[in-house]
Write an enzyme that holds these catalytic residues in place. Structure first.
Site, PDB file in Angstrom:
ATOM      1  N   SER A 299       0.807  -1.215   0.000  1.00 22.47           N
ATOM      2  CA  SER A 299       0.000   0.000   0.000  1.00 22.47           C
ATOM      3  C   SER A 299       0.845   1.272   0.000  1.00 22.47           C
ATOM      4  CB  SER A 299      -0.965  -0.044   1.194  1.00 22.47           C
ATOM      5  OG  SER A 299      -1.946   0.959   1.078  1.00 22.47           O
ATOM      6  N   ASP A 310      10.379   5.578 -10.127  1.00 18.30           N
ATOM      7  CA  ASP A 310      10.032   6.225 -11.390  1.00 18.30           C
ATOM      8  C   ASP A 310      10.827   7.505 -11.619  1.00 18.30           C
ATOM      9  OD1 ASP A 310       8.272   4.230 -11.944  1.00 18.30           O
ATOM     10  OD2 ASP A 310       6.455   5.451 -11.843  1.00 18.30           O
ATOM     11  N   LYS A 324      -0.652  -4.125  -3.443  1.00 20.04           N
ATOM     12  CA  LYS A 324      -1.974  -3.553  -3.109  1.00 20.04           C
ATOM     13  C   LYS A 324      -2.075  -2.169  -3.747  1.00 20.04           C
ATOM     14  CE  LYS A 324      -4.959  -2.211   0.765  1.00 20.04           C
ATOM     15  NZ  LYS A 324      -4.985  -0.764   0.474  1.00 20.04           N
TER      16      LYS A 324
END
Length: 441
Positions: A299, A310, A324
């Site tokens: 999460s 990224d 998740k």
């Protein structure tokens, strides 16, 4: 001629009006049919409710039946949507403040079985050796097949000092094993930090609570003070971090990224479609970073790892995370109960959804046990009549050291953590290459 044209136009207009009426009538019939179907579905529910109240072998309070119906409805949606009666809703709000009574495990439902996402450090579950991925087959004498998360939480929580037995199945077990745990007041310190070696810091986020971002900034300042104001590299440890508050995950990420998207969410309602971006204020210096993750990272911790990956701000190391990729909204209800409802999916800055996939590390490093062995090779200094170096001639008693002594040395516990040692090696190699390139320039 004009009269004929007017007649033609009038006929066309009448046809258009007639077609419009027919279309409206068709739409009304469709809406009416849908409304009738919905009414029949609701009528079915009220019929069953009336039959149960009238004919069930024992009288059941209406609220219990309503709560049971809500639980069944939500459990059919996904593993993370659930209903919280007033007592559970109150405890949930306490959880986010970092203190509650229980065993110290984060759980989910996988294939109809309660599964441990991660044990929380320094809790009864952690000390008993429970691990991420363990399946909870029984709680005391109750089987957990198709049990909701809230039901399981209610069973496992209780007064401090009381014992509970849970039955665990693990891939490495030949048969299920029982673990008897004593409940404690679980006080979670969400941030832990210390210096690994001179200039290299270690920051562990246990979970994301109300003050995690603030506590992290204090921990970073402490590490800097320990190292004379400098920080040459940082290991951010998100292993076994089950997640928590979305806003804290965003603030933590914002501390390391000066600009750009952190995460965005998409859902059916306009309010569930959001974008969160970084700000230049109070951004940490651009020192090398390694983020450690594993199957217990879920999460909010996946949001942090995904964003840093990224943006190429950090190297992600370890094993794939939990996966998740959904956002739950807590909705208070009229009787002080609460609804935890999945309202959106979240995506990393590059548009990746990690739902059921997880964050894939840049460098996969599996945990292993480290056994130190001695180097059995002869060296030049072991050979008879070897030449002495000028330094040795001046001071024969001086034994060369493998590396210069520093203010800080690794803790024995850190040395046994193979993934952490690999992360530190990468940071040190990064620093060495930076020095070489700087010298060449």
């Amino acid at each position: 001629m004009f009269k004929g044209k007017r007649s033609t136009i009038l006929v066309c207009l009448l046809a258009m009006v007639l077609l419009g009426w027919m279309s409206i009538g068709k739409v009304n019939r469709l809406v009416s049919a849908e409304a009738k179907s919905q009414y029949q579905d609701l009528q079915l529910f009220t019929d069953v409710l009336s039959i149960v109240r009238k004919s069930y072998v024992e009288e059941v309070p209406l609220k219990d039946l309503v709560y049971g119906a809500i639980n069944g409805m939500l459990s059919s949606l996904d593993p993370h949507s659930s209903f919280m009666p007033p007592e559970m809703y109150k405890e949930m709000k306490i959880d986010t403040r970092g203190e509650f009574g229980g065993l110290g495990i984060e759980i989910t439902v996988r294939d109809g079985l309660l599964t441990i996402v991660s044990p929380i450090e320094d809790t009864p579950a952690f000390r008993a050796g429970l691990e991420a991925g363990d399946q909870i087959l029984k709680i005391e004498e109750r089987f957990t097949k198709d049990m909701t998360i809230m039901e399981a939480v209610k069973l496992m929580r209780g007064p401090k000092g009381t014992s509970i037995t849970i039955t665990i199945m693990r891939e490495s077990f030949d048969k299920p094993r029982e673990f008897t745990l004593t409940r404690e007041i679980i006080k979670i310190k969400s941030v832990r930090a210390h210096t690994l070696e001179d200039g290299f810091g270690y920051l562990r986020l246990v979970q994301f609570q109300e003050h995690t971002a603030e506590d992290m900034q204090k921990a970073l300042e402490t590490i800097r003070r320990e190292n004379g104001g400098r920080l040459e590299g940082l290991v951010l440890d998100l292993r076994n971090n089950p997640g928590g508050l979305l806003d804290q995950a965003i603030e933590v990420t914002d501390a390391f990224i000066g600009e750009g998207l952190i995460v965005y969410t998409e859902g059916r309602e306009e309010g569930s479609r959001m974008r969160f971006s970084a700000h230049k204020r109070e951004t940490e210096p651009d020192y090398p970073m390694v983020v450690l993750i594993n199957g217990g990272s879920a999460s909010a911790s996946e949001i942090v790892a995904g964003a840093l990956q990224d943006h190429r701000r950090a190297v992600v190391m370890g094993t794939a995370s939990f996966g998740k990729g959904s956002v739950q909204t807590i909705i208070p209800l009229s009787d002080d109960s609460g609804l935890r409802l999945t309202t959106a999916r979240y995506f990393t800055p590059s548009g990746r959804s990690i739902q059921a996939r997880g964050i894939v590390p840049d460098i996969v490093v599996k945990p292993v046990e480290i056994t130190e062995t001695k180097d059995g090779h002869f060296r030049e200094k072991d050979l008879k009549n070897h030449f002495e170096t000028p330094e040795d001639l001046e001071n024969r008693s001086a034994e060369p050291q493998a590396e210069p002594p520093g203010k800080f040395s690794l803790d024995p516990e850190d040395k046994e953590d193979y993934q952490l040692m690999r992360a530190l090696d990468l940071l040190k190699g990064w620093q060495i290459l930076k020095g070489i390139n700087g010298h060449a320039a």
